[in-house]
Design an enzyme around this catalytic site. Structure first.
Site, PDB file in Angstrom:
ATOM      1  N   LYS A   1     -27.869 -23.440 -37.136  1.00  0.00           N
ATOM      2  CA  LYS A   1     -27.375 -23.776 -39.039  1.00  0.00           C
ATOM      3  C   LYS A   1     -28.057 -24.931 -39.519  1.00  0.00           C
ATOM      4  CE  LYS A   1     -25.428 -25.306 -42.059  1.00  0.00           C
ATOM      5  NZ  LYS A   1     -24.094 -25.903 -42.879  1.00  0.00           N
TER       6      LYS A   1
ATOM      7  N   CYS B   1     -18.279 -10.793 -60.816  1.00  0.00           N
ATOM      8  CA  CYS B   1     -18.443  -9.410 -60.240  1.00  0.00           C
ATOM      9  C   CYS B   1     -18.496  -9.313 -61.654  1.00  0.00           C
ATOM     10  CB  CYS B   1     -17.042  -8.869 -60.208  1.00  0.00           C
ATOM     11  SG  CYS B   1     -17.007  -9.065 -58.275  1.00  0.00           S
TER      12      CYS B   1
ATOM     13  N   CYS C   1     -20.849 -15.508 -57.162  1.00  0.00           N
ATOM     14  CA  CYS C   1     -19.918 -15.018 -55.684  1.00  0.00           C
ATOM     15  C   CYS C   1     -18.996 -15.796 -55.164  1.00  0.00           C
ATOM     16  CB  CYS C   1     -20.909 -14.329 -54.216  1.00  0.00           C
ATOM     17  SG  CYS C   1     -20.384 -13.301 -53.838  1.00  0.00           S
TER      18      CYS C   1
ATOM     19  N   CYS D   1     -22.065 -10.605 -62.834  1.00  0.00           N
ATOM     20  CA  CYS D   1     -22.778 -10.407 -61.892  1.00  0.00           C
ATOM     21  C   CYS D   1     -24.100  -8.958 -62.157  1.00  0.00           C
ATOM     22  CB  CYS D   1     -22.391  -9.775 -60.118  1.00  0.00           C
ATOM     23  SG  CYS D   1     -23.611  -9.635 -58.818  1.00  0.00           S
TER      24      CYS D   1
ATOM     25  N   CYS E   1     -22.332  -3.366 -55.386  1.00  0.00           N
ATOM     26  CA  CYS E   1     -21.979  -3.952 -54.173  1.00  0.00           C
ATOM     27  C   CYS E   1     -21.020  -3.645 -53.693  1.00  0.00           C
ATOM     28  CB  CYS E   1     -21.974  -5.571 -54.438  1.00  0.00           C
ATOM     29  SG  CYS E   1     -20.831  -6.336 -53.693  1.00  0.00           S
TER      30      CYS E   1
END
Length: 271
Positions: free
Chosen positions: A177, A254, A247, A257, A263
């Protein structure tokens, strides 16, 4: 003289109802198997991912998340020698693991005030480094990693950071990463997707992975199988900010969103 027509004899297969039903089922199964095989030969991609990604970019348009103000991208500087600027990016990434951006940014600033160069870090003790970077996560271990990394950079890389994922991953405490992000930010070369806990979590919540993944590295490999390469460079920054503001790990927002209706993990579904 007219030609005689030849009679064609048609024979009918005498089968019972049970046999006929078996033949019909076999034909349907063959057709279904063929259709499935054709579908599997096509590149897999998540349902509605393009719309979901556009919605996330729109929600991130203000660029007001902590990562936008204090992430590793903010540590690069055109006013410093290029090798020093790249070193600052690497240090920021090394300190960021298991640490909030605000804490990482404050630690990097203390190091900069002291003099964040390879030579200066080599001239002080691990104890001193630890005091400068505290309270980043695992600060004692990271102080050791930073000291050892500086020695390697001096001995093997002419006081610069490696310009390859393999070289970066050879440094203490640096994994895929960090390596991909360092290549992207410090060298402006996109070698892969940087997947941290935010990207890992969001990719699984949105089902952007073919099968659920348990580690960020598994998620990276899964995303790179289907996500268009032109999106690899910015997907980390976009998703990390989304994960910091909407998120979030616990009790995701939610209701605010734009992807809540599509989702698979939305708490607003079936309500």
């Amino acid at each position: 003289m007219p030609r005689k027509r030849r009679r064609v004899r048609v024979e009918y297969e005498d089968i019972d109802a049970e046999t006929a039903e078996k033949k019909i089922k076999a034909a349907l199964l063959k057709k279904e198997t063929s259709a499935r095989s054709s579908a599997e030969s096509l590149p897999w991609e998540p349902v509605n991912w393009r719309l979901q990604f556009e919605n996330i970019k729109a929600m991130r348009s203000e660029r007001s998340a902590p990562v936008d103000q204090m992430g590793a991208e903010c540590q690069a500087s055109s006013t410093l020698p290029p090798n020093v600027s790249r070193f600052h990016v690497l240090v920021s990434l090394m300190l960021s693991s298991q640490t909030k951006d605000q804490v990482t940014d404050a630690a990097v600033k203390r190091l900069k005030d002291y003099g964040l160069t390879i030579e200066n870090i080599l001239s002080i003790t691990e104890e001193k480094i630890g005091k400068l970077i505290y309270p980043v996560g695992f600060w004692k271990r990271k102080a050791n990693y930073l000291k050892r990394t500086c020695q390697i950079l001096k001995d093997d890389f002419d006081c610069d950071i490696p310009r390859s994922v393999e070289g970066l991953c050879s440094l203490p405490g640096v994994g895929p990463k960090m390596a991909h992000l360092a290549m992207n930010i410090a060298w402006n070369e996109c070698t892969g997707i940087g997947v941290d806990t935010h990207v890992h979590r969001i990719a699984n919540r949105l089902r952007w992975v073919r099968k659920p993944t348990k580690t960020p590295e598994q998620t990276r490999k899964s995303l790179e199988e289907w996500l268009p390469r032109e999106l690899w460079k910015n997907v980390n920054l976009i998703l990390v900010g989304f994960g910091q503001q909407i998120c979030v790990p616990v009790s995701p927002r939610c209701h605010g969103c734009s992807n809540s209706s599509m989702c698979p993990s939305s708490s607003t579904k079936n309500k």
